[in-house]
Design an enzyme around this catalytic site. Structure first.
Site, short mmCIF file in Angstrom:
data_model
loop_
_atom_site.label_atom_id
_atom_site.label_comp_id
_atom_site.label_asym_id
_atom_site.label_seq_id
_atom_site.Cartn_x
_atom_site.Cartn_y
_atom_site.Cartn_z
N SER A 205 0.81 -1.23 0.00
CA SER A 205 0.00 0.00 0.00
C SER A 205 0.83 1.27 0.00
O SER A 205 0.30 2.36 -0.22
CB SER A 205 -0.99 0.00 1.17
OG SER A 205 -0.36 0.38 2.35
N LYS B 74 -6.53 4.40 8.41
CA LYS B 74 -5.55 5.29 7.78
C LYS B 74 -6.08 6.72 7.72
O LYS B 74 -5.35 7.69 7.99
CB LYS B 74 -5.22 4.80 6.36
CG LYS B 74 -4.37 3.52 6.34
CD LYS B 74 -4.26 2.98 4.90
CE LYS B 74 -3.28 1.83 4.81
NZ LYS B 74 -3.26 1.22 3.45
CA CA Z 1 0.97 4.45 1.94
#
Ligand code: CA
Ligand code: CA
Ligand code: CA
Ligand code: CA
Ligand code: CA
Ligand code: CA
Ligand code: CA
Ligand code: CA
Ligand code: CA
Ligand code: CA
Ligand code: CA
Ligand code: CA
Lengths: 192, 192, 192, 192, 192, 192
Positions: C99, C142
């Site tokens: 990611s 996140k």
């Molecule tokens: Ca990232």
């Protein structure tokens, strides 16, 4: 034991060979560090069933010598023109730890200078890149093994003197101890 | 302890050597980072039983110095003309973690500039590639170890100030603390 | 948190640095990707306790940039004339997963172009060699971490929009979301 | 699914990209193989969380192409003048096995010739160095995944025809199957 | 089985391909060894999910051929001017052991000389650097697999003749056995 | 056994091959060390399922020969102009330990000088870099294996004489024992 001692003398009596002291799971023992130089490009080959920490001692000894070449009256270019092989016999026995550092240093310096190591001399101690000798463990067992083997002088770190003082003096009669602080002192004592 | 401190002073009093602080499973300890340069091609040799994270700190310090050569009045070509050996003594003890970053940086900068590190100065802190100093753990144990060793100044991240404030002030009398944000501040404090 | 945000701004305000979002076992976190270039031959050094998949993201980002150099007005020869070091701080924390791909891409593009990354901007997303941005997990954690850190814009894959829509809108007031399909869109949004 | 199919078409519509079929522990899936060429010396970089057998498929495909360059009207020198990067997206998923061989071959041939792969075409099959396509497992799951994704043609080994015949024909209406013996047949079918 | 045999004939009918016999946990099987040469510098690439002992067989075969180049009317310089890729199909199956040695040797010799291997011929046997063929295990299973596949001749070590004699002769009607002592005999029998 | 002995004679009757003695978990055995030289740059390739300690023996033997080239009337430049392959047959059996050292040394010396090894001669013993032969274990089993194989002379370390003396003399009638101290003695006895 005098015969054994004599054997050590004869087989170790050549540049590049130094006698160390080891403390293994079966007790103290003596240990040969053998060095041969050949044409090469400064590569360092290490054999004898050595662990990583012991291999790092050899790398540290080599960097020190390279950086202090002048003091040993060595041409610094020689380090990039030789292949260096260090071997520690008895391949069946795994060996590790930092305590062979002074012996690695002495064997390498002997090989590069062509000067032999003083006979009947053993040593044990960790080395550093800035030239210090550090104390190590297993002193009693190592000293007794040196005595059994007929060795006559032992070099070690000044911080290990207290460990020698704890050994019954009857057991170590006839052995001279040299307590050092620096790697330069080791080389002055060891190279003839 | 004054004697010990004096010992540290004498043995560390050369370019390429810096004093760090470590927090191991037996408590706080001081730690020497030793650097020697030789003719080479920029290769980095790391010894002293170091884990991967600690090795990465050395690589990070080196890239930072290379990229900021001008600020240190270094010729950037020197980085591809030297072999760099960093050693951390006491090979029997495995070492890891990012907290030796500032000490790695300082030892390397000292070796490349030829400037010694200020005596009686210790440091601890993670470094980054963009020049920040990050906080680390074990501050209390590290500071007390520095005190025992006779050190007089400690450099660390400004975010670790709160950890120092939690230590009984009687225990750390006579120590000067320097709280920094950047790696440049570390070098300005440390190099004499 | 405004102060923290300001801190991020100041320390990340240089070419080669981009802010990513990570989802670790302790929750969401922000993540800096730092890049430094030096004289070299195209070698890629990766530090920061990174796993193999994360290292592969960096290799993928680099190949994409190399192959699309013209679009970024980069001389394609520069890739074989630089050594590239990517570091991700907080070496004590192991990091892995795909990611960070968009952040790796952005940090590298910033380093090679000399253009800074837009301040207060974070991103998360996998990248591919053909230029797509792929969706990733942990979006809620996140995004909340980005909010806590004072960040103001977040770039992610259009297929992650549904994950943002599931977050209580009170928690993410003031954050602008950019949903993208391609790596080119990321760079257009991120480089100032 | 028509929309998804369209998405595949658009994102895969470039030289160097081919669509394969995988059978993982969660069932059948489609798989992109992405190839980028850059200036280099024939080195092969493989990313995407690939196991050794899958990496060996790429090496086998490359050797075959190199050895059969003329048939593809390729200058054989090009193989030593390019760096080759093959990536398989979705880095979080470990991938292995020989069944991506034909897809690796096709993606590489597409990248080197600059010819795109026929749209809506998928494939699965092991390859050999002498140019054979070998049968693979998981055919039913792979074919159904291709159907779900909107793909229209599938290439596989003639020895897998029996596996297709066991699938309920209602499930695979509208898919054309190509049963092949050789890698040359794959390339003739796949490259437009 | 005649059809299968015909298939083997057709697909293996090219220089660089030889048929071996394997004994795996599912019984006897036939095995293709495939070799392709390309421009290179003598590097040996081995694929097909091979274990170390099997890889060592390939290295041994190559050294033998290089050292006996004259006997095969080969220019010894060719070994340093080619890249050599040996592949053993069916990547899903791990393969190991020394018994493919003669097949490796034959496939390599076929590739370097451009001479095809005799059709319908299989072989099994360990090789040595001094040119001997050594006996191997699993003879019964290997021979029956060769029979099932329609093969007509089998080469093996003279010390394996006793193992063939233990097989019911009805099962192996129509197969010719060649018992050899040396690798030179293998090549004389195998290369047409 | 006379026939077997004859077989050994015939197959080993070439430069580069020496007969050693091994002590494995199934008892004593004889062991061939095979060496081939080719054009190269001094690289050492080791095959035959060898463990690290056995590989180190080969490296030690090679360094010794290189350093003592003159005594063997060898041009020292030859060591950097040849590729050296040492193989120990029976790849299915893992082999390790230092006791093949003398055999490695003899096979290498034979290959480099072109002088064959005396027929019907076997040997066992560890070697060191300074030229010593060291004692090894399993003497009784090794000697009986040599006897069974029809060998007529055995070379070993003088410190292993006591182990031979413990064997019933009826079992070893007709075998000549050579007890040596140095590697030079081994070569004088072994090379014809
Ligand atoms: Ca990232
Ligand atoms: Ca001993
Ligand atoms: Ca020692
Ligand atoms: Ca300590
Ligand atoms: Ca520190
Ligand atoms: Ca954090
Ligand atoms: Ca998928
Ligand atoms: Ca596939
Ligand atoms: Ca099969
Ligand atoms: Ca075989
Ligand atoms: Ca045997
Ligand atoms: Ca032996």
């Amino acid at each position: 034991s005098p015969r054994y001692s004599n054997e050590i003398y004869k087989t170790a009596n050549m540049p590049g060979v130094a006698v160390g002291l080891a403390y293994t799971y079966v007790g103290g023992d003596i240990l040969f560090i053998e060095t041969l130089l050949s044409e090469g490009k400064g590569e360092l080959k290490l054999t004898g069933n050595l662990g990583n920490v012991m291999k790092e001692s050899a790398a540290t000894a080599l960097s020190y010598l390279q950086s202090n070449a002048k003091k040993l009256q060595l041409n610094s270019e020689v380090f990039s023109q030789k292949g260096i092989h260090i071997h520690v016999p008895e391949g069946a026995v795994p060996k590790d730890g930092p305590s062979a550092g002074v012996t690695m240093l002495t064997a390498l310096a002997s090989a590069f200078t062509g000067r032999k190591v003083k006979p009947y001399l053993a040593m044990t101690g960790e080395i550093t890149l800035r030239g210090q000798v550090l104390p190590v463990g297993g002193i009693k067992e190592k000293v007794l093994a040196a005595k059994r083997a007929g060795l006559k002088e032992i070099v070690m770190c000044w911080q290990n003197e207290k460990d020698v003082n704890e050994i019954d003096s009857n057991f170590i009669k006839g052995i001279d101890f040299h307590y050092v602080k620096t790697m330069q002192q080791v080389l002055e004592l060891a190279l003839v």
